[in-house]
Scaffold this motif. Structure first.
Motif, PDB file in Angstrom:
ATOM      1  N   LYS A 152     -44.550   3.442  42.731  1.00 32.02           N
ATOM      2  CA  LYS A 152     -44.729   4.604  41.867  1.00 32.02           C
ATOM      3  C   LYS A 152     -44.456   4.158  40.433  1.00 32.02           C
ATOM      4  CE  LYS A 152     -41.684   7.201  44.149  1.00 32.02           C
ATOM      5  NZ  LYS A 152     -40.917   8.396  44.561  1.00 32.02           N
ATOM      6  N   VAL A 153     -45.310   4.567  39.519  1.00 33.51           N
ATOM      7  CA  VAL A 153     -45.132   4.283  38.105  1.00 33.51           C
ATOM      8  C   VAL A 153     -45.199   5.615  37.377  1.00 33.51           C
ATOM      9  CG1 VAL A 153     -46.092   3.114  36.084  1.00 33.51           C
ATOM     10  CG2 VAL A 153     -46.181   2.000  38.314  1.00 33.51           C
ATOM     11  N   GLY A 154     -44.239   5.843  36.466  1.00 31.96           N
ATOM     12  CA  GLY A 154     -44.225   7.132  35.804  1.00 31.96           C
ATOM     13  C   GLY A 154     -43.511   7.138  34.478  1.00 31.96           C
ATOM     14  N   ALA A 155     -43.346   8.354  33.956  1.00 34.09           N
ATOM     15  CA  ALA A 155     -42.681   8.568  32.681  1.00 34.09           C
ATOM     16  C   ALA A 155     -41.846   9.842  32.772  1.00 34.09           C
ATOM     17  CB  ALA A 155     -43.715   8.698  31.570  1.00 34.09           C
ATOM     18  N   HIS A 156     -40.836   9.924  31.895  1.00 37.47           N
ATOM     19  CA  HIS A 156     -40.003  11.122  31.854  1.00 37.47           C
ATOM     20  C   HIS A 156     -39.639  11.473  30.412  1.00 37.47           C
ATOM     21  CE1 HIS A 156     -37.043   7.811  32.147  1.00 37.47           C
ATOM     22  NE2 HIS A 156     -36.332   8.561  31.307  1.00 37.47           N
ATOM     23  N   VAL A 157     -39.318  12.732  30.212  1.00 31.22           N
ATOM     24  CA  VAL A 157     -38.846  13.237  28.926  1.00 31.22           C
ATOM     25  C   VAL A 157     -37.704  14.203  29.222  1.00 31.22           C
ATOM     26  CG1 VAL A 157     -40.553  15.129  28.871  1.00 31.22           C
ATOM     27  CG2 VAL A 157     -39.530  14.314  26.741  1.00 31.22           C
ATOM     28  N   GLY A 158     -36.675  14.194  28.366  1.00 33.23           N
ATOM     29  CA  GLY A 158     -35.536  15.055  28.642  1.00 33.23           C
ATOM     30  C   GLY A 158     -34.793  15.496  27.404  1.00 33.23           C
ATOM     31  N   LEU A 159     -33.985  16.522  27.582  1.00 31.99           N
ATOM     32  CA  LEU A 159     -33.115  17.040  26.531  1.00 31.99           C
ATOM     33  C   LEU A 159     -31.690  16.572  26.782  1.00 31.99           C
ATOM     34  CD1 LEU A 159     -34.428  20.708  26.286  1.00 31.99           C
ATOM     35  CD2 LEU A 159     -34.843  18.820  24.695  1.00 31.99           C
ATOM     36  N   PRO A 160     -31.088  15.853  25.825  1.00 31.03           N
ATOM     37  CA  PRO A 160     -29.704  15.395  25.984  1.00 31.03           C
ATOM     38  C   PRO A 160     -28.739  16.574  26.165  1.00 31.03           C
ATOM     39  CG  PRO A 160     -30.775  14.185  24.241  1.00 31.03           C
ATOM     40  CD  PRO A 160     -31.693  15.326  24.606  1.00 31.03           C
ATOM     41  N   THR A 161     -27.705  16.344  26.976  1.00 31.08           N
ATOM     42  CA  THR A 161     -26.689  17.361  27.245  1.00 31.08           C
ATOM     43  C   THR A 161     -25.306  16.731  27.110  1.00 31.08           C
ATOM     44  OG1 THR A 161     -26.650  16.856  29.611  1.00 31.08           O
ATOM     45  CG2 THR A 161     -28.202  18.554  28.893  1.00 31.08           C
ATOM     46  N   GLY A 162     -24.287  17.552  27.233  1.00 31.02           N
ATOM     47  CA  GLY A 162     -22.913  17.056  27.298  1.00 31.02           C
ATOM     48  C   GLY A 162     -22.437  16.329  26.063  1.00 31.02           C
ATOM     49  N   SER A 188     -26.247  11.866  29.075  1.00 30.31           N
ATOM     50  CA  SER A 188     -26.847  12.708  30.106  1.00 30.31           C
ATOM     51  C   SER A 188     -27.991  13.512  29.528  1.00 30.31           C
ATOM     52  CB  SER A 188     -25.798  13.635  30.718  1.00 30.31           C
ATOM     53  OG  SER A 188     -25.243  14.478  29.734  1.00 30.31           O
ATOM     54  N   SER A 189     -28.900  13.908  30.423  1.00 33.83           N
ATOM     55  CA  SER A 189     -30.038  14.711  30.007  1.00 33.83           C
ATOM     56  C   SER A 189     -30.621  15.454  31.201  1.00 33.83           C
ATOM     57  CB  SER A 189     -31.112  13.837  29.351  1.00 33.83           C
ATOM     58  OG  SER A 189     -31.493  12.796  30.207  1.00 33.83           O
ATOM     59  N   ILE A 190     -31.272  16.573  30.880  1.00 31.64           N
ATOM     60  CA  ILE A 190     -32.072  17.320  31.842  1.00 31.64           C
ATOM     61  C   ILE A 190     -33.498  16.842  31.622  1.00 31.64           C
ATOM     62  CG2 ILE A 190     -32.885  19.597  32.544  1.00 31.64           C
ATOM     63  CD1 ILE A 190     -29.922  19.283  33.048  1.00 31.64           C
ATOM     64  N   ASN A 191     -34.142  16.308  32.672  1.00 29.97           N
ATOM     65  CA  ASN A 191     -35.432  15.646  32.510  1.00 29.97           C
ATOM     66  C   ASN A 191     -36.554  16.287  33.315  1.00 29.97           C
ATOM     67  OD1 ASN A 191     -34.008  13.826  31.023  1.00 29.97           O
ATOM     68  ND2 ASN A 191     -34.267  12.109  32.401  1.00 29.97           N
ATOM     69  N   LEU A 192     -37.759  16.096  32.830  1.00 28.81           N
ATOM     70  CA  LEU A 192     -38.993  16.357  33.568  1.00 28.81           C
ATOM     71  C   LEU A 192     -39.708  15.018  33.677  1.00 28.81           C
ATOM     72  CD1 LEU A 192     -40.333  19.621  31.912  1.00 28.81           C
ATOM     73  CD2 LEU A 192     -39.321  19.375  34.179  1.00 28.81           C
ATOM     74  N   GLY A 193     -40.231  14.731  34.868  1.00 31.30           N
ATOM     75  CA  GLY A 193     -40.886  13.448  35.052  1.00 31.30           C
ATOM     76  C   GLY A 193     -42.180  13.565  35.820  1.00 31.30           C
ATOM     77  N   PHE A 194     -42.987  12.530  35.689  1.00 32.51           N
ATOM     78  CA  PHE A 194     -44.271  12.435  36.371  1.00 32.51           C
ATOM     79  C   PHE A 194     -44.410  11.025  36.913  1.00 32.51           C
ATOM     80  CE2 PHE A 194     -48.672  11.035  36.378  1.00 32.51           C
ATOM     81  CZ  PHE A 194     -49.278  12.031  37.114  1.00 32.51           C
ATOM     82  N   ASN A 195     -44.811  10.884  38.164  1.00 32.52           N
ATOM     83  CA  ASN A 195     -45.068   9.576  38.779  1.00 32.52           C
ATOM     84  C   ASN A 195     -46.463   9.547  39.374  1.00 32.52           C
ATOM     85  OD1 ASN A 195     -42.507   8.361  38.371  1.00 32.52           O
ATOM     86  ND2 ASN A 195     -41.693   9.485  40.127  1.00 32.52           N
TER      87      ASN A 195
END
Length: 164
Positions: A25-35, A154-161
């Motif tokens: 699986k090859v993918g990418a992710h984007v997220g908002l930093p938390t904490g 840390s971050s809350i992420n959305l990803g696609f593979n």
């Protein structure tokens, strides 16, 4: 760098021998930093490469790596203005995924993230639980990523593979 190269060679060599038992699986992710870091970093961006072996009909296990970066912000004002440097990490982790249905899954990555940013920095323990939707060729997931060592990136992420 030698460790990463050896890991990738081992994964792809073993994967070619046992191609019928898993997949890449090859993918990418984007997220908002938390904490701890939410005020110093604006976004988490990254790429991922994973190899999974089918253990049972519903459970797969494997290894994952890639690159993830937390982009620094400018904080303060006037003479106290400071540009936070970007922080990059190379994760080396075991991964597992349980499929509740043909399309819904719960997974986790556990391992170590090597610091690969500019300046001083440390790696740390990596953990990433995730929940997602999958089809035969793609996955879309939401997850929480933490890299812990005297504080947590840390971050809350959305990803696609994409599955090969």
């Amino acid at each position: 760098m030698k460790k990463i190269t050896l890991l990738l060679v081992a994964v792809f060599t073993f994967g070619n021998v046992n191609a019928q038992d898993g997949g890449i699986k090859v993918g990418a992710h984007v997220g908002l930093p938390t904490g701890d870091i939410k005020d110093a970093y604006s976004v988490n961006l990254g790429v991922d490469v994973t190899y999974m072996w089918n253990v049972t009909d519903k459970f797969s296990a494997g290894v994952t790596t890639g690159y993830t970066a937390y982009l620094g912000e400018t904080i303060g004002s006037g003479a106290g203005r400071f540009e936070v440097p970007n922080a990059g990490f190379i994760p080396l982790a075991a991964t597992g995924q349980y499929s509740f249905t043909d399309h819904l899954f719960l997974g986790t990555d556990l391992g170590y993230a090597i610091y690969a940013g500019s300046g001083d920095g440390d790696g740390g323990f990596l953990y990433q639980p995730k929940f997602g939707y999958q089809s035969e060729k793609i996955e879309v997931y939401a997850g929480y990523k933490g890299i812990s060592n005297n504080g947590t990136f840390s971050s809350i992420n959305l990803g696609f593979n994409y599955k090969f």
